[in-house]
Design an enzyme around this catalytic site. Structure first.
Site, PDB file in Angstrom:
ATOM      1  N   LYS A  33       0.865  -1.144  -0.089  1.00 14.18           N
ATOM      2  CA  LYS A  33      -0.017  -0.205   0.138  1.00 14.18           C
ATOM      3  C   LYS A  33       0.935   1.125  -0.174  1.00 14.18           C
ATOM      4  O   LYS A  33       2.142   1.141   0.415  1.00 14.18           O
ATOM      5  CB  LYS A  33      -0.882  -0.140   1.163  1.00 14.18           C
ATOM      6  CG  LYS A  33      -0.076  -0.030   2.757  1.00 14.18           C
ATOM      7  CD  LYS A  33      -1.100  -0.341   3.729  1.00 14.18           C
ATOM      8  CE  LYS A  33      -0.412  -0.291   5.104  1.00 14.18           C
ATOM      9  NZ  LYS A  33      -1.085  -0.879   6.208  1.00 14.18           N
ATOM     10  N   TYR A 252      15.429  30.270   9.995  1.00 16.71           N
ATOM     11  CA  TYR A 252      14.248  31.237  10.542  1.00 16.71           C
ATOM     12  C   TYR A 252      14.103  31.255  11.877  1.00 16.71           C
ATOM     13  O   TYR A 252      14.194  30.127  12.719  1.00 16.71           O
ATOM     14  CB  TYR A 252      12.954  30.402   9.906  1.00 16.71           C
ATOM     15  CG  TYR A 252      12.760  30.453   8.460  1.00 16.71           C
ATOM     16  CD1 TYR A 252      12.284  31.818   7.930  1.00 16.71           C
ATOM     17  CD2 TYR A 252      12.516  29.368   7.525  1.00 16.71           C
ATOM     18  CE1 TYR A 252      12.180  31.997   6.527  1.00 16.71           C
ATOM     19  CE2 TYR A 252      12.386  29.541   6.089  1.00 16.71           C
ATOM     20  CZ  TYR A 252      12.415  30.809   5.793  1.00 16.71           C
ATOM     21  OH  TYR A 252      12.009  31.045   4.366  1.00 16.71           O
ATOM     22  N   MET A 300      12.042  24.953   3.707  1.00 16.72           N
ATOM     23  CA  MET A 300      11.057  24.091   2.842  1.00 16.72           C
ATOM     24  C   MET A 300      11.778  23.582   1.990  1.00 16.72           C
ATOM     25  O   MET A 300      11.839  22.267   1.660  1.00 16.72           O
ATOM     26  CB  MET A 300      10.220  24.933   1.981  1.00 16.72           C
ATOM     27  CG  MET A 300       9.081  24.511   1.152  1.00 16.72           C
ATOM     28  SD  MET A 300       8.227  25.426  -0.164  1.00 16.72           S
ATOM     29  CE  MET A 300       7.119  26.150   1.051  1.00 16.72           C
TER      30      MET A 300
HETATM   31  C1  LIG Z   1      -0.424  -1.689   6.849  1.00 12.84           C
HETATM   32  C2  LIG Z   1      -1.115  -3.099   7.253  1.00 12.84           C
HETATM   33  C3  LIG Z   1      -0.251  -4.139   7.552  1.00 12.84           C
HETATM   34  C4  LIG Z   1       1.327  -4.019   7.435  1.00 12.84           C
HETATM   35  O1  LIG Z   1       1.807  -3.649   8.633  1.00 12.84           O
HETATM   36  P1  LIG Z   1       3.308  -3.468   8.943  1.00 12.84           P
HETATM   37  O2  LIG Z   1       3.417  -2.941  10.200  1.00 12.84           O
HETATM   38  O3  LIG Z   1       3.987  -2.277   7.841  1.00 12.84           O
HETATM   39  O4  LIG Z   1       4.248  -4.758   8.798  1.00 12.84           O
HETATM   40  C5  LIG Z   1      -0.989  -5.355   7.733  1.00 12.84           C
HETATM   41  N1  LIG Z   1      -2.257  -5.365   7.855  1.00 12.84           N
HETATM   42  C6  LIG Z   1      -2.795  -4.272   7.928  1.00 12.84           C
HETATM   43  C7  LIG Z   1      -4.446  -4.494   8.011  1.00 12.84           C
HETATM   44  C8  LIG Z   1      -2.341  -3.085   7.661  1.00 12.84           C
HETATM   45  O5  LIG Z   1      -3.118  -1.952   7.546  1.00 12.84           O
END
Ligand SMILES: *Cc1c(COP(=O)(O)O)cnc(C)c1O
Length: 357
Positions: A33, A252, A300
Site C-alpha cells: 500500500k 528562520y 522548505m
Molecule cells: C499496513 C497494514 C499491514 C502491514 O503492517 P506493517 O506493520 O507495515 O507490517 C498489515 N495489515 C494491515 C491491516 C495493515 O493496515
C-alpha cells in the site's frame, strides 16, 4: 552526486521477504500500500513476485488496479474493502475485497452472479476499533454462520494494535479473540501478523502473514537490533559552506545561535521533500561516518548543518540523511515519529536511483 538522491534497493526488499518467509510456517504476503511505503510499487512489487511472493495487500481500489497491471497473476487484496458500486470492477480484475461489515458483505453478495461471489476476505476487529466487524456484528455471524454463504470467503483476518511491543497484554488478548472467532469458521484460512507480529512467537502464526514495514528495512523489533536489511539511502550534496561569528544565528527565527566561530553547510533538501520539520535542531546526519548535527530550523527546500568540527568538509561533499549508522528508525526517533511516516513522506524531488544487484 549532484542532486539529492534517494537510492532504492529492491534486492534488499526481496531478501527481507525471504527472511520473513523462512521464519513463518504459513504463507507470507507483501503489503505494498501507499506505493510500497513510498519506495515505488512498480519497482517493489515485481521484485517481491520474483522472490516468490504470491499475495499482496494494498489499501485502495486504485492501488489494486495499478498493481494488477504489474502483476497479472498475483492475489491482490484491498484492505479498505470494495467501494460501493465498484463490485464489478473488482470482479473483472480479480481483486479481493477485505469485507469489514455486514453491509459490505451484503453488497459483495448482491453483485455476484449465479456462480456465487468471487474470492473475498473477512476482517474482524479485535481491538483497533477502526475497520472490520465490530463486536455485535461478529456475535451475529457466530449465531448465524449461514450469513457467510455465497460470499466467496477464503480468509478471515484481524490486525494487531501493538505488535511492536512484545510485552503488551493486548497482543495475547487480540490473538485469543481472533482464534475464538476463527474457530467458528474452520473452513476459512487465517491472516494475523504484520511485520512485528511475525516476531511475537508461534501462537501468532497464521495461514497468511501481512508484513509491510520490515520488507522496507524498518525494524520490526524496536527493543532490539534490526534483523532486516536496509532498503534505502538518502543523501544530498552540500550547496554552500559559510563561516559565521559567535552569537550569529542560523535559519528562520534564529533558533540556533553560534556559541563559537562556526561553519555552516547547507543542503538542498527541506520539509517539502518529506523531512519532518520537527527535525529542526534535532537531526543528526552523517558525513563519511561522522555525526553532523543540524543547525536551526529546516526550511522548505534547505537544511543547514554545523560542520565546525569537520574542517575537511567542502561544498559538493555528500551529507547522508538516511544510511549506515542512521536508519529510518533513527531519523524517525529524532523527528518524534515512526519510520513508516518517514518512508511514506519521501518526496517527489529526489533523484531516485535503483541499486542494481
Ligand atoms: C499496513 C497494514 C499491514 C502491514 O503492517 P506493517 O506493520 O507495515 O507490517 C498489515 N495489515 C494491515 C491491516 C495493515 O493496515
Amino acid at each position: 552526486m549532484n542532486h539529492p538522491t534517494l537510492t532504492i534497493d529492491p534486492g534488499a526488499v526481496a531478501a527481507n521477504w525471504r527472511t520473513l518467509a523462512a521464519r513463518h510456517a504459513g504463507e507470507v504476503a507483501g503489503v505494498v500500500k501507499a506505493d510500497a511505503y513510498g519506495l515505488g510499487a512498480a519497482l517493489i512489487a515485481p521484485a517481491l513476485a520474483a522472490a516468490g511472493c504470491r499475495s499482496f495487500f494494498v489499501a485502495t481500489l486504485d492501488e489494486a488496479l495499478s498493481l494488477r497491471a504489474l502483476l497479472p497473476a498475483a492475489r491482490i487484496a484491498v484492505l479498505n474493502g470494495c467501494p460501493p458500486g465498484e463490485e464489478r470492477t473488482m470482479h473483472a480484475r480479480r481483486l479481493i475485497p477485505v469485507l469489514g461489515s455486514l453491509a459490505s458483505c451484503a453488497c459483495w453478495r448482491a453483485a455476484a452472479g449465479d456462480d456465487g461471489a468471487p474470492p473475498s476476505f473477512l476482517h474482524v476487529d479485535t481491538g483497533m476499533n477502526r475497520l472490520g466487524l465490530d463486536r455485535d456484528e461478529a456475535a451475529h455471524l457466530i449465531a448465524h454462520p449461514d450469513r457467510l454463504d455465497g460470499l466467496g470467503l477464503t480468509h478471515v483476518m484481524t490486525h494487531l494494535i501493538a505488535a511492536e511491543e512484545p510485552d503488551a497484554v493486548e497482543n495475547t488478548a487480540q490473538q485469543g479473540r481472533f482464534a475464538a472467532f476463527a474457530a467458528r469458521f474452520p473452513w476459512l484460512r487465517t491472516s494475523l501478523a504484520n511485520s512485528s507480529g511475525l516476531f511475537l512467537g508461534p501462537t501468532f502464526g497464521s495461514d497468511l502473514a501481512r508484513p509491510g514495514y520490515a520488507l522496507y528495512g524498518g525494524n520490526p523489533t524496536p527493543q532490539g537490533a534490526n534483523p532486516m536489511r536496509p532498503a534505502i539511502t538518502l543523501a544530498a550534496p552540500i550547496l554552500q559552506i559559510r563561516a559565521i561569528a559567535t552569537g550569529e544565528t542560523v535559519g528562520y527565527n534564529g533558533t540556533w545561535r553560534a556559541a563559537r566561530p562556526s561553519r555552516i553547510a547547507t543542503i538542498g533538501v527541506g520539509y517539502a521533500d518529506g523531512l519532518p520539520r520537527s527535525l529542526s535542531n534535532r537531526l543528526t546526519a552523517r558525513w563519511q561516518g561522522e555525526i553532523i548535527p543540524v543547525a536551526g530550523r529546516l526550511s522548505m527546500d534547505l537544511t543547514t548543518f554545523d560542520v565546525t568540527d569537520h574542517p575537511a568538509i567542502a561544498p559538493g561533499d555528500v551529507i547522508e540523511l538516511i544510511g549506515p549508522g542512521h536508519d529510518i528508525d533513527a531519523i524517525a526517533a529524532e523527528a518524534g515519529t515512526i519510520g513508516y511516516e518517514i518512508l511514506t513522506s519521501l518526496g517527489p524531488r529526489y533523484r531516485r536511483v535503483v541499486k542494481s544487484v
